[in-house]
Write a protein that holds these residues in place. Structure first.
Motif, short mmCIF file in Angstrom:
data_model
loop_
_atom_site.label_atom_id
_atom_site.label_comp_id
_atom_site.label_asym_id
_atom_site.label_seq_id
_atom_site.Cartn_x
_atom_site.Cartn_y
_atom_site.Cartn_z
N PHE A 2 0.82 -1.21 0.00
CA PHE A 2 0.00 0.00 0.00
C PHE A 2 0.86 1.27 0.00
CE2 PHE A 2 -3.45 -2.82 1.79
CZ PHE A 2 -4.27 -2.70 0.67
N GLY A 3 2.00 1.21 0.68
CA GLY A 3 2.93 2.34 0.67
C GLY A 3 3.46 2.60 -0.73
N ALA A 4 3.84 1.53 -1.43
CA ALA A 4 4.36 1.65 -2.80
C ALA A 4 3.28 2.17 -3.76
CB ALA A 4 4.89 0.30 -3.27
N ILE A 5 2.05 1.66 -3.61
CA ILE A 5 0.93 2.11 -4.44
C ILE A 5 0.68 3.60 -4.23
CG2 ILE A 5 -1.60 1.97 -4.73
CD1 ILE A 5 -1.32 -1.08 -4.17
N SER A 6 0.74 4.02 -2.96
CA SER A 6 0.50 5.42 -2.62
C SER A 6 1.52 6.34 -3.31
CB SER A 6 0.57 5.59 -1.10
OG SER A 6 0.45 6.95 -0.75
N ILE A 7 2.80 6.01 -3.19
CA ILE A 7 3.85 6.83 -3.80
C ILE A 7 3.70 6.85 -5.32
CG2 ILE A 7 6.34 7.05 -4.19
CD1 ILE A 7 6.71 5.83 -1.35
N PHE A 8 3.45 5.68 -5.91
CA PHE A 8 3.32 5.59 -7.37
C PHE A 8 2.15 6.44 -7.88
CE2 PHE A 8 1.22 3.64 -11.05
CZ PHE A 8 2.23 3.78 -11.99
N LEU A 9 0.98 6.26 -7.28
CA LEU A 9 -0.21 7.00 -7.74
C LEU A 9 -0.04 8.51 -7.57
CD1 LEU A 9 -3.25 4.85 -6.54
CD2 LEU A 9 -2.49 5.22 -8.88
N TYR A 10 0.52 8.92 -6.44
CA TYR A 10 0.67 10.35 -6.16
C TYR A 10 1.64 11.01 -7.14
CZ TYR A 10 0.93 14.67 -3.46
OH TYR A 10 0.85 15.99 -3.08
N THR A 11 2.77 10.35 -7.37
CA THR A 11 3.81 10.99 -8.19
C THR A 11 3.65 10.74 -9.69
OG1 THR A 11 5.28 9.09 -7.89
CG2 THR A 11 5.49 10.87 -6.32
N SER A 12 3.24 9.53 -10.05
CA SER A 12 3.23 9.15 -11.47
C SER A 12 1.88 9.36 -12.15
CB SER A 12 3.65 7.68 -11.63
OG SER A 12 4.93 7.48 -11.08
N VAL A 13 0.80 9.47 -11.37
CA VAL A 13 -0.52 9.63 -11.98
C VAL A 13 -1.15 10.97 -11.57
CG1 VAL A 13 -2.79 8.58 -12.38
CG2 VAL A 13 -0.81 7.11 -11.90
N TYR A 14 -1.33 11.18 -10.25
CA TYR A 14 -1.99 12.40 -9.76
C TYR A 14 -1.24 13.67 -10.18
CZ TYR A 14 -3.12 16.10 -6.39
OH TYR A 14 -3.43 17.30 -5.80
N THR A 15 0.06 13.73 -9.92
CA THR A 15 0.82 14.96 -10.18
C THR A 15 0.76 15.38 -11.65
OG1 THR A 15 2.25 14.63 -8.26
CG2 THR A 15 3.10 16.05 -10.00
N PRO A 16 1.07 14.50 -12.62
CA PRO A 16 0.97 14.94 -14.02
C PRO A 16 -0.46 15.20 -14.49
CG PRO A 16 1.65 12.62 -13.90
CD PRO A 16 1.69 13.15 -12.52
N LEU A 17 -1.45 14.49 -13.90
CA LEU A 17 -2.85 14.66 -14.31
C LEU A 17 -3.41 16.03 -13.93
CD1 LEU A 17 -4.98 11.40 -13.79
CD2 LEU A 17 -4.49 12.60 -15.92
N ALA A 38 -8.02 14.55 -11.82
CA ALA A 38 -6.80 14.29 -11.03
C ALA A 38 -7.12 14.21 -9.54
CB ALA A 38 -5.77 15.39 -11.29
N VAL A 39 -8.08 15.01 -9.08
CA VAL A 39 -8.43 15.02 -7.65
C VAL A 39 -8.95 13.65 -7.23
CG1 VAL A 39 -9.96 16.06 -5.91
CG2 VAL A 39 -8.87 17.51 -7.62
N PHE A 40 -9.69 12.97 -8.11
CA PHE A 40 -10.20 11.63 -7.79
C PHE A 40 -9.05 10.64 -7.66
CE2 PHE A 40 -13.90 13.76 -9.42
CZ PHE A 40 -14.96 13.21 -8.71
N VAL A 41 -8.07 10.75 -8.54
CA VAL A 41 -6.90 9.86 -8.47
C VAL A 41 -6.09 10.17 -7.21
CG1 VAL A 41 -4.77 9.13 -9.62
CG2 VAL A 41 -6.79 9.67 -10.98
N GLY A 42 -5.89 11.47 -6.93
CA GLY A 42 -5.13 11.87 -5.75
C GLY A 42 -5.78 11.47 -4.45
N ALA A 43 -7.11 11.30 -4.48
CA ALA A 43 -7.83 10.90 -3.26
C ALA A 43 -7.51 9.47 -2.85
CB ALA A 43 -9.34 11.05 -3.48
N ILE A 44 -7.01 8.65 -3.78
CA ILE A 44 -6.69 7.25 -3.45
C ILE A 44 -5.46 7.18 -2.53
CG2 ILE A 44 -6.08 4.96 -4.36
CD1 ILE A 44 -7.73 5.76 -6.90
#
Length: 300
Positions: free
Chosen positions: A124-139, A146-152
């Motif tokens: 879950f820690g790895a998923i959190s870092i990946f989603l925040y940096t690789s998906v939420y930030t560029p979106l 992007a807010v929906f992705v960042g909420a995960i």
């Protein structure tokens, strides 16, 4: 001469420490650690202080890494906005390579420490870092979704504590995740309302449909209502071992009602002052509700 040199060295160290705090967003990281620990206390039958320390350190490193990666990616965007232009990277006080090195070390160390608790925590820690940096930030520069992705990743800390305590991701952890997931929409959209002009200038999409209008506030109201329902649902004994007393559910509902009140006030006024009150009420909510849950558990 030595005293002058000592003063200069102290000033340099103070500046480095300040930049490190800004890069890793120490205040936010500590609040995440606090939420994770309340999740642990909810899930634990016997409190293991070693696990709490590992969770605190691993959680801090996880959030710190995400924030550092975020600031490396957004250094040019941060330079445009008044609120962020004095951060270490856009101001030129820190090189991107230094920030990237800190983020990488934090990521590896954080995942290793969370793995020492159990493999699910590390996942879950790895998923959190990946989603925040690789998906939420560029979106953020592409779509309001992007807010929906960042909420995960934002919703993982409360649930992570339960997983650290039990080694299981079940319906209880799911409820803790949902509370923090739905909470984030009124919280971040209130910030998006307050910073709308700044975000717009930087090309970031932080409000629904990119508009500072009633449509955005209706969504804030809707998600606040969903958050309240999810937060009080454990009183119905639908979340297995996660159960709260009716009086606890009433207190939680009142706290959620405070957020709802300010969201409705914002709908009427469209004033930044009401958006700020909603944002502050949301911070109060996510700080106090986990404490109330823990107190309730120890009264059972």
């Amino acid at each position: 001469m030595n005293s002058v040199s000592a003063i200069e060295n102290k000033a340099v160290l103070k500046s480095i420490f300040f930049d490190f705090k800004q890069l890793t967003k120490v205040g936010l990281s500590i609040s995440v650690v606090f939420t994770s620990i309340t999740g642990y206390l909810l899930g634990a039958d016997i409190i293991n202080y070693t696990t709490i320390i590992l969770l605190a350190v691993g959680g801090y490193l996880m959030v710190g890494a995400s924030n550092a990666f975020n600031q490396v990616i957004e250094k040019d965007i941060d330079a445009v906005m008044q609120r962020t232009k004095n951060r270490p990277l856009p101001s030129g006080r820190m090189k991107p390579l230094v920030a990237l090195t800190i983020a990488t070390i934090f990521t590896i160390a954080g995942i290793v420490i969370l793995y020492a608790i159990n493999p699910k925590c590390a996942l879950f820690g790895a998923i959190s870092i990946f989603l925040y940096t690789s998906v939420y930030t560029p979106l953020k520069a592409v779509t309001p979704l992007a807010v929906f992705v960042g909420a995960i990743p934002g919703a993982i800390p409360f649930m992570l504590g339960w997983v650290a305590a039990t080694g299981q991701f079940g319906i209880e952890a799911g409820f803790l995740f949902m509370i923090q997931f739905f909470w984030q929409f009124p919280h971040f959209w209130a910030i998006g309302w307050l910073q709308f002009e700044e975000y717009n200038k930087a090309g970031l999409h932080m409000l629904p449909m990119d508009k500072k209008d009633n449509g955005a506030i209706v969504q804030m109201i809707f998600y606040t209502c969903v958050m309240i329902l999810v937060s009080v649902a454990p009183v119905l004994k639908v979340s297995s071992k996660l159960y709260i007393f009716p009086v606890t559910a009433a207190v939680v509902a009142v706290l959620g009602g405070l957020m709802l009140y300010y969201a409705i006030q914002l709908y009427k006024s469209h004033q930044n002052t009401d958006a700020r009150k909603l944002m502050l009420a949301s911070v109060f909510y996510i700080t106090v509700v986990p404490i109330i849950y823990v107190i309730d558990k120890f009264l059972h």
